[in-house]
Design an enzyme around this catalytic site. Structure first.
Site, PDB file in Angstrom:
ATOM      1  N   TYR A   1       0.841  -1.195   0.000  1.00  0.00           N
ATOM      2  CA  TYR A   1       0.000   0.000   0.000  1.00  0.00           C
ATOM      3  C   TYR A   1       0.879   1.249   0.000  1.00  0.00           C
ATOM      4  O   TYR A   1       1.534   1.571   0.989  1.00  0.00           O
ATOM      5  CB  TYR A   1      -0.922   0.033   1.221  1.00  0.00           C
TER       6      TYR A   1
ATOM      7  N   GLY B   1     -23.898   4.498  -1.573  1.00  0.00           N
ATOM      8  CA  GLY B   1     -25.077   5.074  -2.216  1.00  0.00           C
ATOM      9  C   GLY B   1     -24.903   6.493  -2.717  1.00  0.00           C
ATOM     10  O   GLY B   1     -25.895   7.171  -3.003  1.00  0.00           O
TER      11      GLY B   1
END
Length: 327
Positions: free
Chosen positions: A56, A210
């Site tokens: 990472y 969402g």
């Protein structure tokens, strides 16, 4: 923050952990001060489980994590990292001394002599089957460089192979509203073997928050931009293997099922926590306020059983046919 037992570490961990992929800058530029603020917020909200990896940001995530946790007392936290995806190992150069060297590098970046959990980082199935890599991890455990070992996997088959090792402490899997297959086989098997389950991609690369739309844009370095079709690594790590536009349509179809008073992100994470086999959910964050929202899910009541049934039907009938890649 509620805690759950991490069986083979013999200690409880926060049921909402922090996934630290973003801290490497792999989702687009992220200033170090922002990364520190994210970690500080996690500590404040009672998060004790942190998951990172040597790849990472080329080690940046490990360095930042080690710096902040040292500030608060390393012994307070359960620190997990992963190895096995650097170019001198993956995909077909696995050697004992090379893996050992990469673990030593991780310990230096993390600023610690011992890491609580070292996970194999989505290594090839044939390497898992051959099994020598597990003996190398046991050597590291005997030397005190790691306390326990686990495996991060991309498929149920890989998970089952890894769990053939009786001393495997954990299995890290993709599991969310749009990726429910692990519950069928891996969950009961893990329960039987005392293997702690770490869930990644709880929001399916952000889809299940969402808030994404067709106009959403991502940095060139963000895997949601360059790996949508699996060009760089397993397509399942990006939007759960679902084509982005299809995922957006599925989110809108799912939205009416979200209970009043909950955001979609809260429903998605609470859904996962409702499975007692799950030990911790490592939701990522690119801003401190996201950490606050994620941590708050721990205090929410379980979803209604009828909603769980509806969410399972939704996955089976509407989502599963669109999932690509190993499952």
């Amino acid at each position: 923050m509620n805690k759950r037992d991490f069986f083979k570490l013999k200690e409880p961990v926060s049921e909402i952990g922090l996934g630290c992929w973003q801290l490497g800058g792999d989702f687009g530029p992220l200033e170090e001060k922002t990364g520190e603020a994210i970690l500080e917020q996690a500590v404040e909200k009672g998060i004790t489980f942190f998951d990172t990896a040597d790849v990472y940001g080329g080690g940046r995530s490990e360095r930042l994590l080690g710096k902040v946790l040292k500030r608060h007392g390393r012994e307070r936290f359960t620190l997990a990292t992963k190895t096995g995806r650097t170019g001198d190992l993956f995909p077909d150069q696995y050697r004992r001394e090379t893996l050992r060297a990469r673990v030593e590098d991780s310990l230096k970046r993390l600023g610690t002599d011992t890491v609580d959990l070292l996970q194999l980082h989505c290594i090839p199935l044939e390497v898992l089957r051959e099994g020598a890599v597990f003996d190398w991890l046991r050597e590291l455990r005997e030397e005190g460089k790691i306390r326990a070992y686990g495996a991060s996997v991309e498929s149920v088959e890989e998970g089952l192979v890894a769990m053939e090792q009786e001393d495997l402490a954990s299995l890290q899997v993709i599991f969310n509203l749009f990726r429910q297959k692990p519950r069928e086989v891996l969950f009961p098997k893990a329960r039987e073997g005392g293997v702690s389950l770490i869930v990644r991609l709880p929001l399916n690369s952000g889809l299940l928050a969402g808030k994404l739309s067709r106009s959403s844009s991502f940095a060139e370095s963000d895997h949601r931009q360059f790996n949508r079709d699996g060009a760089a690594f397993n397509v399942g790590e990006t939007f759960g293997g679902i084509p982005f536009e299809t995922g957006l349509e599925l989110v809108e179809a799912l939205r009416p099922l979200c209970p009043e008073g909950l955001t979609m992100a809260q429903m998605a994470q609470r859904f996962i926590l409702d499975f007692p086999e799950v030990t911790t959910v490592i939701t990522g964050a690119s801003r401190p306020e996201q950490v606050t929202g994620n941590a708050a899910v721990s205090s929410l009541p379980p979803l209604d059983p009828s909603l769980h049934q509806a969410l399972e039907r939704f996955y089976t009938e509407q989502v599963a046919p669109h999932v690509r890649g190993p499952q």
